[in-house]
Motif scaffolding. Structure first.
Motif, PDB file in Angstrom:
ATOM      1  N   ASP A  35       0.857  -1.210   0.113  1.00  0.00           N
ATOM      2  CA  ASP A  35      -0.014   0.046  -0.044  1.00  0.00           C
ATOM      3  C   ASP A  35       0.934   1.407  -0.044  1.00  0.00           C
ATOM      4  N   GLY A  36       1.768   1.162  -0.672  1.00  0.00           N
ATOM      5  CA  GLY A  36       2.830   2.466  -0.929  1.00  0.00           C
ATOM      6  C   GLY A  36       3.818   2.571   0.090  1.00  0.00           C
ATOM      7  N   SER A  87      -0.611   2.174  -5.857  1.00  0.00           N
ATOM      8  CA  SER A  87      -0.718   2.831  -4.445  1.00  0.00           C
ATOM      9  C   SER A  87      -0.708   4.332  -4.466  1.00  0.00           C
ATOM     10  N   GLU A  88      -1.287   4.934  -3.421  1.00  0.00           N
ATOM     11  CA  GLU A  88      -0.975   6.234  -3.143  1.00  0.00           C
ATOM     12  C   GLU A  88       0.307   6.261  -2.517  1.00  0.00           C
ATOM     13  N   THR A  89       1.286   7.009  -3.228  1.00  0.00           N
ATOM     14  CA  THR A  89       2.488   7.431  -2.820  1.00  0.00           C
ATOM     15  C   THR A  89       3.162   8.603  -2.614  1.00  0.00           C
ATOM     16  N   ARG A 125       0.708  11.563  -3.548  1.00  0.00           N
ATOM     17  CA  ARG A 125       0.259  11.097  -5.097  1.00  0.00           C
ATOM     18  C   ARG A 125      -0.768  10.156  -5.341  1.00  0.00           C
ATOM     19  N   ALA A 126      -1.535  10.214  -5.997  1.00  0.00           N
ATOM     20  CA  ALA A 126      -2.776   9.274  -6.360  1.00  0.00           C
ATOM     21  C   ALA A 126      -2.060   8.294  -7.145  1.00  0.00           C
ATOM     22  N   PRO A 127      -2.465   6.838  -7.158  1.00  0.00           N
ATOM     23  CA  PRO A 127      -1.808   5.703  -7.991  1.00  0.00           C
ATOM     24  C   PRO A 127      -1.799   6.325  -9.434  1.00  0.00           C
TER      25      PRO A 127
END
Length: 385
Positions: A42-43, A279-281, A284-286
């Motif tokens: 999940d990032g 994943s949100e990283t 930032r959105a995926p």
């Protein structure tokens, strides 16, 4: 002394079993020349391990066909944005490609290795093999080795030169430029399609396989015939035939970052790219939306690969990872590399995985066998936390 003593790096709470599995694989002699393993869930990075002679956490080496994942992440983004259309003929974007009966081939078919243009008559030169533009120029007029669209076979050294030329014709930029601007720099990834000269200090030369006498005999006995599709796809019919170790160890090849197999990186960079994809990283959105993942990750090629003999092999540009690892989701997507490395994303578990080897594994081609146990350990730990 056990390999555990030589393992460096950290794992998050709950991922201790991954470190143990990594150490056990080292104890069984997978390599003494350097390996790295990284994973995110999940990032969030949860595994960051390395071991072996000369290997550090940020060492860089050739990732071979893991590079295809970077190239086709760019293609997926362009399809997602409507810049490219999967059902359009390749020749719509690249008119010269229509030569020799290739005019009806769609971008979807190209991404699933159905073009039949797996190499060039007489082979590609060293200069051509390092440069996607030269590969594309040579293959535009090349006769296909089977009727396009009637079979699929691994375009080992050329697929991203072909898809990359489509990208260049539409955007005016190369896949290498777009990867740098849209993915590598924004996410700070140690994964390069074109290694800058100042980073050469972190480069580790690729090392050839060290087979046993029995393994060497098996390799010789099963070497593909010079006129076979396998030989053509890996440029082994050229004079001289391509040596993948020498190819990666050439500075010019690393500098140009040929997008089918010329990438340079480390496990952190590979895992980080796939984490960014799903994943949100870093706020930032995926990069990829669920419907894009579903389309690019699902199995598209049912049946036998006429080059490698693999069965049920590809999504769109990526390998369908759920076929190799049934415990992953059916939309898991990624790509292995010739030395034994691997990278993938599994949206079902949130796992992004990167594994890099400096020395070629036996048997050659695709992810090394130890990935089977390492991937399972990562996914099992992710499910438990």
């Amino acid at each position: 002394m056990t390999a555990e003593a030589g393992v460096q790096g950290t794992v998050a709470e709950g991922f201790e079993a991954v470190r143990e599995e990594f150490a056990a694989a080292l104890d069984e002699g997978i390599t003494t020349s350097g390996v790295q393993l990284a994973a995110c869930v999940d990032g969030r990075q949860v595994v960051d391990l390395w071991a072996g002679d000369g290997m550090e956490c940020d060492s860089l080496t050739a990732v071979y066909s893991v590079t295809k994942g970077a190239a086709h992440l760019i293609v997926a983004l362009l399809v997602q944005e409507g810049t490219l259309e999967l059902e359009r003929e390749v020749a719509h974007y690249w008119p010269e490609f229509a030569a020799e009966g290739k005019g009806a081939l769609t971008l979807r078919q190209l991404l699933t290795h159905q073009s039949g243009v797996i190499g060039a008559d007489g082979g590609l030169s060293k200069a051509e093999l390092a440069d996607d533009r030269l590969i594309a120029e040579r293959l535009a007029g090349q006769r296909p080795f089977w009727e396009p669209g009637t079979a699929y076979g691994y375009h080992a050294l050329v697929i991203a030169a072909l898809t990359g030329e489509v990208v260049r014709r539409v955007t005016g930029q190369s896949i290498q430029e777009l990867f740098e601007e849209r993915i590598r720099v924004p996410y700070g990834l140690d994964f390069y399609l074109g290694l800058p000269e100042p980073l050469e200090a972190r480069w580790l030369d690729v090392q050839p396989m060290e087979p046993t006498r029995e393994q060497l005999a098996d390799l010789v006995a099963n070497a593909p015939a010079r006129d076979s599709l396998m030989a053509i796809a890996f440029n082994a019919h050229a004079k001289p035939p391509t040596d993948l170790v020498r190819f990666a160890n050439r500075r010019d090849a690393r500098a140009m970052g040929q997008a089918s197999g010329g990438g340079v990186g480390n496990a952190r960079g590979v895992a980080g790219m796939y984490a960014a994809a799903i994943s949100e990283t870093g706020g930032r959105a995926p990069l990829l939306k669920p419907d894009t993942i579903a389309e690019f990750g699902r199995l598209h090629t049912v049946g036998t690969d006429v080059v490698t003999g693999d069965v049920d092999h590809f999504g769109l540009g990526f390998e369908a990872m759920g076929v190799r690892y049934p415990f992953l989701g059916r939309e898991a997507f990624g790509h292995s590399g010739a030395a034994g490395g691997m990278g993938f994303a599994d949206p079902a578990s949130g796992v992004a995985y990167g594994y890099v080897r400096r020395r070629f594994a036996y048997p050659p081609g695709g992810g090394a066998a130890e990935n089977d146990r390492l991937v399972q350990a990562v996914v099992r730990a992710a499910a438990a936390v």
